[in-house]
Design an enzyme around this catalytic site. Structure first.
Site, PDB file in Angstrom:
ATOM      1  CG  LEU A  33      -1.896  -1.176   1.352  1.00 58.32           C
ATOM      2  CD1 LEU A  33      -2.806  -0.990   2.557  1.00 58.32           C
ATOM      3  CD2 LEU A  33      -2.728  -1.372   0.092  1.00 58.32           C
ATOM      4  CG  HIS A  37      -3.289   1.368  -2.218  1.00 58.05           C
ATOM      5  ND1 HIS A  37      -1.929   1.170  -2.392  1.00 58.05           N
ATOM      6  CD2 HIS A  37      -3.891   0.637  -3.193  1.00 58.05           C
ATOM      7  CE1 HIS A  37      -1.719   0.365  -3.414  1.00 58.05           C
ATOM      8  NE2 HIS A  37      -2.892   0.024  -3.916  1.00 58.05           N
ATOM      9  CD  GLN A  61      -5.227  -8.582 -10.942  1.00 60.16           C
ATOM     10  OE1 GLN A  61      -6.243  -8.922 -10.358  1.00 60.16           O
ATOM     11  NE2 GLN A  61      -4.822  -7.310 -10.987  1.00 60.16           N
ATOM     12  CE  LYS A 150      -1.068   3.098 -10.768  1.00 56.01           C
ATOM     13  NZ  LYS A 150      -0.784   1.920 -11.638  1.00 56.01           N
ATOM     14  CD  GLN A 154      -8.208  -2.768 -11.955  1.00 55.72           C
ATOM     15  OE1 GLN A 154      -7.357  -3.616 -12.158  1.00 55.72           O
ATOM     16  NE2 GLN A 154      -8.213  -2.021 -10.866  1.00 55.72           N
ATOM     17  CG  MET A 185       1.917   7.741  -5.343  1.00 57.23           C
ATOM     18  SD  MET A 185       1.386   7.898  -3.632  1.00 57.23           S
ATOM     19  CE  MET A 185       2.380   9.321  -3.165  1.00 57.23           C
TER      20      MET A 185
END
Length: 281
Positions: A33, A37, A61, A150, A154, A185
């Protein structure tokens, strides 16, 4: 912070909370993290009575076992970070707990979203993402789930997943959290060499310049310009740069005033693959 390792225990705990009419915010992660996050957790705290964070490095994935093995796992530090932002519940299941004895992906149709950008370079990746996100949403059954922009592709795919499977959850995208020098990040940033870390902000700088040129140059010209910039940086290898419609993720033949567009990029810094994107006007 309540920590659970099994679906049964977590579901039982959350059922009690729901009986008390508590709203649940959910932040699924693969651990390692960072402040990005934590910004999602803070947002979930602001908007819900209870926040659940999951940490699960999802094997289906990853493009290779090598990449999976190298993915940073920092559970002790992750727990401390989550406690620092008053996370309520942490779910840390094993691979067996999620997949039983069948580590494989379901097959999904996301109406073509899965075939663009990342889908062209990472075969089966979004089947893996869909499999784990669907499983986690069905376990937690949150009111709202939060994802960073980011991974914008997705995010759109998860929205499509919720829509197609009629999952009673709102999917919220949150702004990209960046280092002071602009680098988006990512848990993978920790694996960058010193030299690659120093040059990596070039990715965002190039995106910002492309954003300024958008409209003055057409998409083909802009793509050529970006490729040219990366040829000047031997430490970075451009995998793709594309401009796409935010809704369909397809590259338009012509720009329409009422539609929203975004520039997407994937770059190798050594063997570390970095992605980023910016909204365009």
């Amino acid at each position: 912070m309540n920590i659970f390792n099994t679906k049964l225990e977590l579901k039982a705990f959350l059922a009690e909370q729901k009986e008390r009419a508590k709203s649940i915010g959910f932040v699924p992660t693969m651990g390692a993290l960072h402040q990005g996050h934590l910004s999602l957790v803070k947002r979930a705290k602001e908007k819900n009575d209870l926040v659940v964070v999951s940490i699960f490095v999802n094997p289906t994935q990853f493009d290779s076992n090598e990449d999976l093995k190298k993915y940073p796992q920092t559970l002790k530090n992750d727990k401390e970070l989550l406690e620092s932002v008053a996370c309520d519940v942490l779910f840390v299941p094993s691979v067996e707990e999620i997949y039983d004895n069948n580590i494989s992906s379901e097959k999904f149709n996301f109406d073509g979203l899965e075939h663009e950008m990342e889908g062209k370079f990472r075969e089966g990746h979004f089947d893996g993402v869909g499999t784990i996100v669907k499983a986690l949403l069905e376990i937690v059954m949150p009111n709202t789930a939060y994802f960073g922009k980011k991974d914008f592709q997705q995010l759109q795919i998860v929205k499509k997943l919720a829509e197609k499977y009629d999952l009673p959850v709102k999917i919220k995208g949150r702004p990209i959290y960046r280092e002071n020098d602009g680098l988006a990040m990512s848990s993978r940033n920790a694996r960058l060499t010193k030299e690659h870390r120093e040059i990596a902000p070039f990715i965002y700088k190039t995106l910002k310049k492309a954003k300024k040129k958008f409209g003055a140059k057409n998409i083909e010209e802009l793509t050529k310009w970006v490729k040219k910039q990366f040829k000047k940086e031997p430490l970075l290898e451009l995998e793709y740069f594309t401009i796409a419609d935010e809704k369909t993720l397809q590259t338009p033949k012509k720009i329409e005033a009422k539609k929203k567009y975004r520039a997407f990029i994937a770059v190798f810094a050594g063997d570390i693959r970095l992605i980023d994107n910016v909204g365009l006007k």
